[in-house]
Design a protein around this motif. Structure first.
Motif, PDB file in Angstrom:
ATOM      1  N   GLU A 132     -42.090 -41.589 104.787  1.00  0.00           N
ATOM      2  CA  GLU A 132     -43.465 -41.944 104.431  1.00  0.00           C
ATOM      3  C   GLU A 132     -43.563 -42.451 102.986  1.00  0.00           C
ATOM      4  O   GLU A 132     -44.078 -43.523 102.734  1.00  0.00           O
ATOM      5  CB  GLU A 132     -44.374 -40.733 104.618  1.00  0.00           C
ATOM      6  CG  GLU A 132     -45.781 -40.871 104.065  1.00  0.00           C
ATOM      7  CD  GLU A 132     -46.500 -42.113 104.558  1.00  0.00           C
ATOM      8  OE1 GLU A 132     -46.495 -42.348 105.777  1.00  0.00           O
ATOM      9  OE2 GLU A 132     -47.063 -42.853 103.715  1.00  0.00           O
ATOM     10  N   SER A 133     -43.049 -41.692 102.038  1.00  0.00           N
ATOM     11  CA  SER A 133     -43.190 -42.024 100.626  1.00  0.00           C
ATOM     12  C   SER A 133     -41.950 -42.735 100.100  1.00  0.00           C
ATOM     13  O   SER A 133     -40.885 -42.715 100.735  1.00  0.00           O
ATOM     14  CB  SER A 133     -43.428 -40.747  99.819  1.00  0.00           C
ATOM     15  OG  SER A 133     -42.253 -39.941  99.841  1.00  0.00           O
ATOM     16  N   PRO A 134     -42.033 -43.365  98.909  1.00  0.00           N
ATOM     17  CA  PRO A 134     -40.828 -43.939  98.294  1.00  0.00           C
ATOM     18  C   PRO A 134     -39.730 -42.897  98.094  1.00  0.00           C
ATOM     19  O   PRO A 134     -38.546 -43.200  98.266  1.00  0.00           O
ATOM     20  CB  PRO A 134     -41.346 -44.484  96.955  1.00  0.00           C
ATOM     21  CG  PRO A 134     -42.790 -44.772  97.196  1.00  0.00           C
ATOM     22  CD  PRO A 134     -43.251 -43.703  98.143  1.00  0.00           C
ATOM     23  N   LYS A 135     -40.116 -41.683  97.750  1.00  0.00           N
ATOM     24  CA  LYS A 135     -39.127 -40.615  97.592  1.00  0.00           C
ATOM     25  C   LYS A 135     -38.403 -40.357  98.904  1.00  0.00           C
ATOM     26  O   LYS A 135     -37.168 -40.193  98.932  1.00  0.00           O
ATOM     27  CB  LYS A 135     -39.810 -39.341  97.096  1.00  0.00           C
ATOM     28  CG  LYS A 135     -38.862 -38.180  96.859  1.00  0.00           C
ATOM     29  CD  LYS A 135     -39.607 -36.968  96.328  1.00  0.00           C
ATOM     30  CE  LYS A 135     -38.657 -35.800  96.090  1.00  0.00           C
ATOM     31  NZ  LYS A 135     -39.377 -34.610  95.553  1.00  0.00           N
ATOM     32  N   ASP A 136     -39.153 -40.308 100.017  1.00  0.00           N
ATOM     33  CA  ASP A 136     -38.543 -40.119 101.336  1.00  0.00           C
ATOM     34  C   ASP A 136     -37.550 -41.241 101.636  1.00  0.00           C
ATOM     35  O   ASP A 136     -36.460 -41.003 102.155  1.00  0.00           O
ATOM     36  CB  ASP A 136     -39.615 -40.127 102.430  1.00  0.00           C
ATOM     37  CG  ASP A 136     -40.569 -38.955 102.338  1.00  0.00           C
ATOM     38  OD1 ASP A 136     -40.202 -37.928 101.734  1.00  0.00           O
ATOM     39  OD2 ASP A 136     -41.689 -39.066 102.875  1.00  0.00           O
ATOM     40  N   ALA A 137     -37.962 -42.485 101.338  1.00  0.00           N
ATOM     41  CA  ALA A 137     -37.129 -43.644 101.663  1.00  0.00           C
ATOM     42  C   ALA A 137     -35.808 -43.605 100.900  1.00  0.00           C
ATOM     43  O   ALA A 137     -34.738 -43.843 101.468  1.00  0.00           O
ATOM     44  CB  ALA A 137     -37.884 -44.934 101.340  1.00  0.00           C
ATOM     45  N   ILE A 138     -35.867 -43.292  99.610  1.00  0.00           N
ATOM     46  CA  ILE A 138     -34.647 -43.246  98.794  1.00  0.00           C
ATOM     47  C   ILE A 138     -33.751 -42.099  99.249  1.00  0.00           C
ATOM     48  O   ILE A 138     -32.533 -42.244  99.357  1.00  0.00           O
ATOM     49  CB  ILE A 138     -35.020 -43.111  97.312  1.00  0.00           C
ATOM     50  CG1 ILE A 138     -35.711 -44.391  96.829  1.00  0.00           C
ATOM     51  CG2 ILE A 138     -33.781 -42.827  96.468  1.00  0.00           C
ATOM     52  CD1 ILE A 138     -36.310 -44.278  95.441  1.00  0.00           C
ATOM     53  N   ARG A 139     -34.355 -40.967  99.524  1.00  0.00           N
ATOM     54  CA  ARG A 139     -33.577 -39.799  99.969  1.00  0.00           C
ATOM     55  C   ARG A 139     -32.878 -40.085 101.287  1.00  0.00           C
ATOM     56  O   ARG A 139     -31.704 -39.750 101.488  1.00  0.00           O
ATOM     57  CB  ARG A 139     -34.527 -38.611 100.102  1.00  0.00           C
ATOM     58  CG  ARG A 139     -33.892 -37.304 100.507  1.00  0.00           C
ATOM     59  CD  ARG A 139     -34.850 -36.162 100.209  1.00  0.00           C
ATOM     60  NE  ARG A 139     -34.448 -34.928 100.868  1.00  0.00           N
ATOM     61  CZ  ARG A 139     -34.957 -34.484 102.014  1.00  0.00           C
ATOM     62  NH1 ARG A 139     -35.902 -35.196 102.626  1.00  0.00           N
ATOM     63  NH2 ARG A 139     -34.545 -33.356 102.543  1.00  0.00           N
ATOM     64  N   SER A 140     -33.587 -40.731 102.216  1.00  0.00           N
ATOM     65  CA  SER A 140     -32.994 -41.062 103.509  1.00  0.00           C
ATOM     66  C   SER A 140     -31.872 -42.096 103.337  1.00  0.00           C
ATOM     67  O   SER A 140     -30.841 -42.020 104.015  1.00  0.00           O
ATOM     68  CB  SER A 140     -34.073 -41.592 104.453  1.00  0.00           C
ATOM     69  OG  SER A 140     -33.649 -41.575 105.785  1.00  0.00           O
ATOM     70  N   PHE A 141     -32.084 -43.049 102.456  1.00  0.00           N
ATOM     71  CA  PHE A 141     -31.062 -44.061 102.171  1.00  0.00           C
ATOM     72  C   PHE A 141     -29.800 -43.411 101.616  1.00  0.00           C
ATOM     73  O   PHE A 141     -28.679 -43.721 102.044  1.00  0.00           O
ATOM     74  CB  PHE A 141     -31.632 -45.070 101.179  1.00  0.00           C
ATOM     75  CG  PHE A 141     -30.638 -46.067 100.644  1.00  0.00           C
ATOM     76  CD1 PHE A 141     -29.979 -46.948 101.486  1.00  0.00           C
ATOM     77  CD2 PHE A 141     -30.367 -46.137  99.282  1.00  0.00           C
ATOM     78  CE1 PHE A 141     -29.065 -47.869 100.994  1.00  0.00           C
ATOM     79  CE2 PHE A 141     -29.454 -47.055  98.775  1.00  0.00           C
ATOM     80  CZ  PHE A 141     -28.804 -47.923  99.633  1.00  0.00           C
ATOM     81  N   LEU A 142     -29.947 -42.489 100.664  1.00  0.00           N
ATOM     82  CA  LEU A 142     -28.783 -41.812 100.090  1.00  0.00           C
ATOM     83  C   LEU A 142     -28.087 -40.927 101.118  1.00  0.00           C
ATOM     84  O   LEU A 142     -26.858 -40.839 101.150  1.00  0.00           O
ATOM     85  CB  LEU A 142     -29.211 -40.968  98.885  1.00  0.00           C
ATOM     86  CG  LEU A 142     -29.619 -41.728  97.630  1.00  0.00           C
ATOM     87  CD1 LEU A 142     -30.217 -40.777  96.595  1.00  0.00           C
ATOM     88  CD2 LEU A 142     -28.420 -42.459  97.034  1.00  0.00           C
ATOM     89  N   HIS A 143     -28.875 -40.287 101.982  1.00  0.00           N
ATOM     90  CA  HIS A 143     -28.291 -39.396 102.989  1.00  0.00           C
ATOM     91  C   HIS A 143     -27.442 -40.157 104.003  1.00  0.00           C
ATOM     92  O   HIS A 143     -26.565 -39.587 104.635  1.00  0.00           O
ATOM     93  CB  HIS A 143     -29.400 -38.626 103.709  1.00  0.00           C
ATOM     94  CG  HIS A 143     -28.889 -37.612 104.675  1.00  0.00           C
ATOM     95  ND1 HIS A 143     -28.714 -37.881 106.017  1.00  0.00           N
ATOM     96  CD2 HIS A 143     -28.496 -36.324 104.505  1.00  0.00           C
ATOM     97  CE1 HIS A 143     -28.233 -36.813 106.632  1.00  0.00           C
ATOM     98  NE2 HIS A 143     -28.096 -35.854 105.739  1.00  0.00           N
ATOM     99  N   ALA A 144     -27.704 -41.445 104.164  1.00  0.00           N
ATOM    100  CA  ALA A 144     -26.935 -42.243 105.127  1.00  0.00           C
ATOM    101  C   ALA A 144     -25.469 -42.362 104.726  1.00  0.00           C
ATOM    102  O   ALA A 144     -24.633 -42.786 105.525  1.00  0.00           O
ATOM    103  CB  ALA A 144     -27.547 -43.633 105.263  1.00  0.00           C
TER     104      ALA A 144
END
Length: 462
Positions: A286-298
């Motif tokens: 949902e948020s930019p923080k979520d997006a970056i965290r999900s990207f790093l987790h990949a």
């Protein structure tokens, strides 16, 4: 660097027998559901059923809203409050909607909010800002044409359960092995769809010509034309069908530009798409923080993140900076960087007993020591399992405890072996030099392998 370390966080896949039984059961249930639904009632989120309704029941148009579940009740209540209901004697207060309400109703995040989140993870990512949409689109098209996977986070989020393009992962539709490059949490049950230019969809899918049937909200499954399947294997299921989302310029201008640019470059008017959520058990970002965290987790399975006007890529660990540069006389050319944790850490070690039995031996207890850490300030901190992250061994635990920014690799290695200066090294005989080099190289390799893993999991940076 290939560390050779098996990550204890990796998930195990289902045994083949269990997976096949589950697939067979799901197929039978789906088939029975379709037959019942066509006679009686709909299940609006079942895209296979919706596809059969479009093809077999003779409707001129079929509309499935993007929020056909309980969440759509909120839209109905809103419409009732705005437009009233003559049968109940409640007059309309505003002009009724002339077309269905857009699903893109999520909050808007500012450029400043995105930049703050990027600055927070600067040790692990690099980014470039673009102010022209065409520049972003060209970079994304090139990335996915080269076989990359892109995380797309731009615009307001979708209302409803489908990833309709504002928080999604587009990639090249012709890569038949795409499942292998996606995150582990979605490998067993992928939810991919073909995101296609609406004006060209009937050239690739079996849709009634001039029927007005479309799938703007990923609501139907359509048959891929037999003469096209070889060109788009990744979006084609084993039965020749594909979950379809059609995109029109008036509904999603930027994504339509992306599809048009991809079509111009490849001759294929669609992109393979799935939701942007790589953390197990978590919803679409949902948020930019979520997006970056999900990207790093990949962990590298996503090659690029489009975050608003920014194109973000993951940094590789800089070992040259970590080791520094020196002359043969031990003069410093460039100071070595000191690794540091991104915040406070809580450590825990425990014993684990498990019963082990082989055909050759009797059952016996096997003992192992489990080391784990909790670091709430790291970008990939996950509250699941209490926020604990399992470490590979005691050495990783000692490294995290020691690397607070005050010492470098040499300072850490000096705890385990004596380090010689160049002059001291030259004074050793050949046998001692060889033994020293072997011991130091082995220890350095172990430390660098673990530094790589801890860096990728945002437990350390330098």
């Amino acid at each position: 660097m290939d560390s050779g370390i098996i990550d204890p966080m990796d998930e195990k896949r289902l045994p083949t027998k269990v997976a096949l039984d589950a697939i067979a059961l799901a197929s039978r249930v789906q088939l029975d559901l379709e037959e019942v639904v066509l006679d009686f009632v709909g299940v609006a989120l079942n895209s296979v059923v919706n596809g059969r309704i479009c093809r077999e029941l003779g409707f001129e148009q079929v509309y499935v809203p993007p929020y056909p579940g309980d969440d759509g009740i909120a839209v109905g209540c809103c419409a009732f409050g705005l437009f009233g209901n003559k049968a109940l004697g409640k007059p309309a207060t505003v002009t009724p909607w002339k077309k269905p309400l857009t699903p893109y109703l999520g909050p808007t995040y500012t450029d400043l909010q995105m930049r703050r989140e990027l600055d927070r993870v600067a040790p692990w990512v690099e980014w470039e800002a673009f102010r022209r949409e065409d520049e972003i689109i060209n970079r994304v098209v090139q990335e996915i044409t080269d076989g990359g996977v892109v995380a797309w986070y731009r615009g307001r989020s979708e209302f409803g359960p489908r990833a309709l393009g504002y928080s999604s992962r587009p990639t090249k539709e012709t890569i038949g092995e795409i499942h292998q490059s996606e995150n582990q949490a979605e490998r067993d049950v992928p939810t991919f769809c073909a995101k296609c230019d609406a004006d060209l969809a009937d050239e690739w899918f079996d849709l009634p010509i001039d029927s007005g049937i479309s799938s703007p909200y990923m609501s139907i499954t359509a048959e891929v034309l037999s003469n096209k399947r070889a060109r788009v294997p990744a979006i084609t299921h084993v039965d020749g069908s594909s979950r379809l989302q059609t995109v029109r310029e008036e509904d999603s201008p930027l994504y339509f530009k992306l599809l048009s640019a991809f079509y111009l470059k490849t001759g294929v008017p669609m992109i393979l798409n799935t939701s942007f959520n790589t953390l197990p058990g978590e919803p679409i970002v949902e948020s930019p923080k979520d997006a970056i965290r999900s990207f790093l987790h990949a962990q590298g399975s996503i090659d690029m993140l489009v975050l608003g006007d920014y194109i973000v890529k993951r940094k590789a660990p800089d070992f040259q900076s970590l080791l520094g540069e020196y002359t043969s006389d031990d003069l410093v050319i460039k100071e070595a960087s000191n690794p540091r944790r991104p915040g406070d850490a809580i450590f825990e070690s425990s014993f684990r007993l498990s019963s082990v039995q082989t055909p050759e031996t009797e059952e016996q207890d096997e003992q192992s020591i489990v080391h784990r850490v909790k670091m709430p300030d790291r970008p990939l901190h996950d509250e699941q399992n209490g926020g604990w992250f399992e470490l590979f061994d005691e050495l990783e635990s000692e490294m995290l405890a020691a690397f607070d920014g005050s010492i470098g690799i040499d300072g850490f290695l000096s705890k385990y072996l004596k380090l010689f200066s160049n002059q001291e090294y030259e004074e050793l005989d050949e046998a001692k030099q060889s033994a020293y080099e072997e011991e130091r190289d082995y220890m350095l390799e172990q430390v660098l392998n673990r530094l790589t893993r801890l860096y990728h999991h945002t437990l350390l940076h330098w």
